[in-house]
Design an enzyme around this catalytic site. Structure first.
Site, PDB file in Angstrom:
ATOM      1  N   ARG A  53      -6.148  -6.213  -8.917  1.00 30.88           N
ATOM      2  CA  ARG A  53      -5.892  -6.052  -7.579  1.00 30.88           C
ATOM      3  C   ARG A  53      -5.627  -5.740  -7.085  1.00 30.88           C
ATOM      4  NH1 ARG A  53      -6.142  -1.286  -7.702  1.00 30.88           N
ATOM      5  NH2 ARG A  53      -3.545  -1.268  -6.083  1.00 30.88           N
ATOM      6  N   GLY A  54      -5.443  -5.407  -5.948  1.00 36.51           N
ATOM      7  CA  GLY A  54      -5.980  -4.272  -4.904  1.00 36.51           C
ATOM      8  C   GLY A  54      -6.561  -5.125  -4.175  1.00 36.51           C
ATOM      9  N   ARG A  96      -2.174 -14.834  -4.686  1.00 32.21           N
ATOM     10  CA  ARG A  96      -1.139 -13.840  -4.524  1.00 32.21           C
ATOM     11  C   ARG A  96      -1.266 -14.104  -2.385  1.00 32.21           C
ATOM     12  NH1 ARG A  96      -1.693  -7.758  -6.746  1.00 32.21           N
ATOM     13  NH2 ARG A  96       0.776  -7.590  -5.825  1.00 32.21           N
ATOM     14  N   GLN A 204       1.080   1.887  -9.914  1.00 31.17           N
ATOM     15  CA  GLN A 204      -0.585   1.768  -9.623  1.00 31.17           C
ATOM     16  C   GLN A 204      -0.669   3.431  -9.280  1.00 31.17           C
ATOM     17  OE1 GLN A 204       1.920  -0.372  -8.028  1.00 31.17           O
ATOM     18  NE2 GLN A 204       0.908  -2.507  -7.541  1.00 31.17           N
ATOM     19  N   ASP A 245      -3.798  -4.051   2.774  1.00 31.08           N
ATOM     20  CA  ASP A 245      -3.520  -5.600   2.120  1.00 31.08           C
ATOM     21  C   ASP A 245      -3.924  -6.405   3.212  1.00 31.08           C
ATOM     22  OD1 ASP A 245      -2.038  -3.796  -0.058  1.00 31.08           O
ATOM     23  OD2 ASP A 245      -2.806  -5.368  -1.543  1.00 31.08           O
ATOM     24  N   ASN A 255       1.497  -2.856   3.131  1.00 36.98           N
ATOM     25  CA  ASN A 255       0.565  -2.101   2.355  1.00 36.98           C
ATOM     26  C   ASN A 255       1.893  -1.996   1.459  1.00 36.98           C
ATOM     27  OD1 ASN A 255      -1.895  -0.663   0.794  1.00 36.98           O
ATOM     28  ND2 ASN A 255      -0.671   1.009   1.512  1.00 36.98           N
ATOM     29  N   LYS A 256       1.552  -1.382   0.089  1.00 41.73           N
ATOM     30  CA  LYS A 256       2.637  -1.916  -0.796  1.00 41.73           C
ATOM     31  C   LYS A 256       3.532  -1.438  -0.843  1.00 41.73           C
ATOM     32  CE  LYS A 256       2.172  -3.025  -4.155  1.00 41.73           C
ATOM     33  NZ  LYS A 256       2.584  -3.931  -4.561  1.00 41.73           N
TER      34      LYS A 256
HETATM   35  O1  MRU Z   1       0.186  -5.175  -5.468  1.00 36.94           O
HETATM   36  P1  MRU Z   1      -1.053  -4.088  -5.981  1.00 36.94           P
HETATM   37  O2  MRU Z   1      -1.502  -3.153  -6.885  1.00 36.94           O
HETATM   38  O3  MRU Z   1      -2.589  -5.412  -5.654  1.00 36.94           O
HETATM   39  O4  MRU Z   1      -0.993  -3.573  -4.223  1.00 36.94           O
HETATM   40  C1  MRU Z   1      -2.602  -3.429  -3.912  1.00 36.94           C
HETATM   41  C2  MRU Z   1      -2.149  -1.809  -2.890  1.00 36.94           C
HETATM   42  O5  MRU Z   1      -1.158  -2.314  -1.505  1.00 36.94           O
HETATM   43  C3  MRU Z   1      -3.741  -1.521  -1.973  1.00 36.94           C
HETATM   44  O6  MRU Z   1      -3.143  -0.192  -1.741  1.00 36.94           O
HETATM   45  C4  MRU Z   1      -4.054  -2.747  -0.889  1.00 36.94           C
HETATM   46  O7  MRU Z   1      -4.385  -3.424  -1.477  1.00 36.94           O
HETATM   47  C5  MRU Z   1      -5.948  -1.797  -0.902  1.00 36.94           C
HETATM   48  S1  MRU Z   1      -6.509  -1.006  -1.895  1.00 36.94           S
HETATM   49  C6  MRU Z   1      -8.026  -0.746  -1.742  1.00 36.94           C
END
Ligand code: MRU
Length: 355
Positions: A53-54, A96, A204, A245, A255-256
């Site tokens: 993820r990320g 996703r 995370q 994201d 973002n998250k």
């Molecule tokens: O749901 P995730 O863990 O994929 O979400 C990730 C994030 O929101 C990160 O902050 C984002 O992808 C940047 S990663 C360099």
């Protein structure tokens, strides 16, 4: 998909000996398990289930997923193989919805496959392997460059940084985005005090950021998400740095979930709020953040915790995985090509060579 031996030095995503190997992020921090993904179906499952993820890492594995698809194909000629790859890419793109790096990487890979199509299947396979390796190398270089730009924005002495979610090496090919200045700074003997939000509901920050920063030997303090305001109020934080994201053309940033709250708090307490992201995260097709698709995840992520149910049966749950921080709460967006300051839309367009 099958488990493979752990390497001497950890990594997030690597193509080795014809296999796509990832660190299974679901098992961290208690177990360090590496898994070889052997088909596009494995890649789809790994992205959907958060094994990887990320945003940048999702794009990377999708790119390698098309390499796996090409290698497993018996298509008789180049155009037939390209048609197969288009179908696989369309499927992978749905794994996703929010991180635009996923469709960005797939689009780039397909363009390369189409250009090589006339040369036949072998030419397409070679072209795809080269393109995926280029995406991975560029991601590492972008992380390093973002790290340089961010280091220049931080105080020279011990810098206090608050971060949300995980935007480190686990989320990219090497330096991360938000954590890139820390990786680079540690190489240069700089010191940091990092506050990592645990990042409910999937944690995370607690599971991943705390794990990778501990490996790096960085002074890291894990806080529950609802402690961030207090830590900011106490003046312990010189800068908030988060990843992204998807960034709309005007700088609105997905973002998250929880990032928006952190941005609001940072504004109130006068702490700079930086977003670190490669330009591949900017979706210039979207004028603002309202059209960014926000993934909703299963209710169990909220109703369960610590390995057991924590909410009464039948309770209604809202579980968006991301939120959108309006551009005017962002001090700067730090990209591999430099720092975009308000007005963010114009600055991003300039950095991307569109302005
Ligand atoms: O749901 P995730 O863990 O994929 O979400 C990730 C994030 O929101 C990160 O902050 C984002 O992808 C940047 S990663 C360099």
């Amino acid at each position: 998909m099958q488990t493979v031996p752990a390497p001497a030095t950890w990594f997030s995503v690597r193509w080795q000996e014809g296999r796509l190997v990832i660190l299974d992020q679901r098992r961290l921090p208690l177990e360090e398990v590496y898994v070889a993904l052997e088909s596009p179906g494995d890649v789809f499952q790994a992205i959907r289930d958060l094994m990887v993820r990320g945003a940048p890492a999702i794009g990377l594995v999708a790119a390698w997923g098309l390499v796996l698809a090409a290698e497993g194909s018996a298509a008789p000629d180049g155009p037939a193989l390209v048609a197969e790859l288009e179908a696989v890419a369309a499927e992978l793109a749905t794994a996703r919805p929010t991180a635009v790096n996923l469709s960005w990487a797939l689009t780039r890979m397909l363009a390369r496959a189409r250009a090589a199509g006339a040369g036949g299947p072998a030419a397409v396979r070679a072209a795809l392997a080269a393109e995926a390796a280029a995406i991975q190398a560029e991601d590492e270089a972008a992380g390093r460059a973002m790290g340089e730009h961010l280091l220049a924005l931080l105080p020279e002495g011990e810098a206090g940084i608050l971060t949300h979610c995980n935007a480190g090496q686990l989320a990219t090919s090497r330096y991360g985005t938000a954590l890139a200045p820390i990786y680079l700074g540690v190489e240069r003997g700089r010191r940091f005090r990092v506050y990592a939000d645990e990042t409910r509901p999937v944690l995370q920050g607690a599971r991943l950021t705390a794990w990778e920063l501990a490996r790096l030997g960085v002074d890291t303090t894990l806080i529950c998400d609802d402690m961030a305001a207090s830590v900011l109020q106490q003046g312990k934080v010189d800068a908030v740095i988060v990843g992204a994201d998807r960034i709309a053309a005007n700088g609105d940033t997905a973002n998250k979930i929880g990032t928006l709250g952190v941005a609001l708090m940072a504004r109130y307490f006068g702490v700079p709020f930086y977003v670190a992201a490669p330009l591949s995260t900017v979706d210039f097709a979207l004028p603002d953040g309202r059209a960014i698709p926000i993934e909703e995840r299963p209710p169990e992520e909220v109703t369960e915790g610590l390995g057991r149910r924590i909410a009464p049966p039948g309770v209604k749950v809202y579980n968006p995985a991301f939120d959108v921080t309006p551009h005017d709460l962002i001090t700067a967006i730090v990209t591999e090509r430099g720092v975009a300051r308000p007005p963010l839309g114009a600055a991003l367009a300039r950095l991307a060579g569109r302005g």
